[in-house]
Design an enzyme around this catalytic site. Sequence first.
Site, PDB file in Angstrom:
ATOM      1  N   THR A 250      -0.938  22.337  12.554  1.00  0.00           N
ATOM      2  CA  THR A 250      -1.803  21.035  12.387  1.00  0.00           C
ATOM      3  C   THR A 250      -3.161  21.397  12.870  1.00  0.00           C
ATOM      4  O   THR A 250      -3.259  22.171  13.927  1.00  0.00           O
ATOM      5  CB  THR A 250      -1.139  19.974  13.060  1.00  0.00           C
ATOM      6  OG1 THR A 250      -1.691  18.774  13.182  1.00  0.00           O
ATOM      7  CG2 THR A 250      -0.746  19.987  14.612  1.00  0.00           C
TER       8      THR A 250
ATOM      9  N   TYR B  81       2.871  15.222  20.525  1.00  0.00           N
ATOM     10  CA  TYR B  81       2.925  15.654  19.179  1.00  0.00           C
ATOM     11  C   TYR B  81       1.838  17.148  19.035  1.00  0.00           C
ATOM     12  O   TYR B  81       2.468  18.300  18.585  1.00  0.00           O
ATOM     13  CB  TYR B  81       2.342  14.984  18.100  1.00  0.00           C
ATOM     14  CG  TYR B  81       2.329  15.542  16.761  1.00  0.00           C
ATOM     15  CD1 TYR B  81       3.435  15.852  15.998  1.00  0.00           C
ATOM     16  CD2 TYR B  81       1.266  15.903  16.327  1.00  0.00           C
ATOM     17  CE1 TYR B  81       3.343  16.429  14.715  1.00  0.00           C
ATOM     18  CE2 TYR B  81       0.935  16.404  15.141  1.00  0.00           C
ATOM     19  CZ  TYR B  81       2.002  16.745  14.180  1.00  0.00           C
ATOM     20  OH  TYR B  81       1.903  17.144  13.144  1.00  0.00           O
TER      21      TYR B  81
END
Length: 367
Positions: free
Chosen positions: A138, A180
Amino acid sequence: MSGGVSQGPAWADGKPVLVTGGAGFVGTNLADRIVRQGGTVIIYDNLSRAGVERNLAWLRRTHGSRIIAEVADIRDADRLAGAVARSGAVFHLAAQVAVTTSLTDPRTDFEVNALGTLNLLEAVRAQPLPPPVIFSSTNKVYGSLPDLALAEEGERYQPTDHAQAVGVGEGRPLDFHSPYGCSKGAADQYVVDYARSYGLKAAVFRMSCIYGPHQFGTEDQGWVAHFLLAALERKTVTLFGTGRQVRDILHVNDLVDAFVLGMANMDKLAGQACNIGGGADNAVSLRQVLDIIGRLDSRPVEVSYGPWRVGDQPWYVADSAKFRGLTGWEPAISATEGIEQLYWWLKSNRIDTAPDLPAAWSIPAVG
């Protein structure tokens, strides 16, 4: 698909391709492409996300026995090892995907994203002929980009240094922000290092915002689809921050092209991380996307505002020059065209609740 393929697909040897998180929206599109190219796919998914049962049903209905459903969790190391042992190539997409969820339950976030990836890498390493791996990382590994000077230009933010508008490159220091970001960043680095330390053919894609068919977005993840669904259901969209945040959105068909090219060019990519995104040509703000949707739906989307969220990037555009140079890949679907395609797909396929799996699929184990 763009040029640059150096060999046939990794699934040309006849062994199934393992797609973890394969019933998710990216996994569904990837599995569909692999089967259409002659492969067989093991869909390894715990079916925890709303809508994924419907995706799996569509794959099974469309491709029959070429789709092998393994309903299991990435944290189940033994089940995962069994799936890896049957596979000729691996796309690792399974993840806890929301920053907000990671803030409320960081332990589960770590166990799924970091430990789950370690489980996968150890299973791959244990094979006599380890299959190649592409891991879906990501842009959050670069943090909130607090040093990037921005100015408001109409409905969007833009770097004050126009040379930076081409995007963030892989040379940017990693700066994990939010649990995250930490869990995905740790997994990202484990994949790179297992290639370096153990000689695995493994590569990392640091992805921008992906959208397209089979995506049932929520406020926390899959925001383009979430905006579209809200418009179709006449609901209010909450923008956290000003709504001028910019992302280079990438249609899932272009991402699947990148996955296929990446696996075919693994000899060039092994041990590397590459940014994958729509680039400056497909960089849009949240407000601009809502304007596009309003025109498609012939009425403006109702909007409310909330506070900035932890770790949010006011501006992120991926510079994918490294991957383009290695594979010849180029995005083919513009932001406006892709949003319109997804609008019509969701208009025909949106759901309130996901249906149960048919009884014939209730026993998950295979082989």
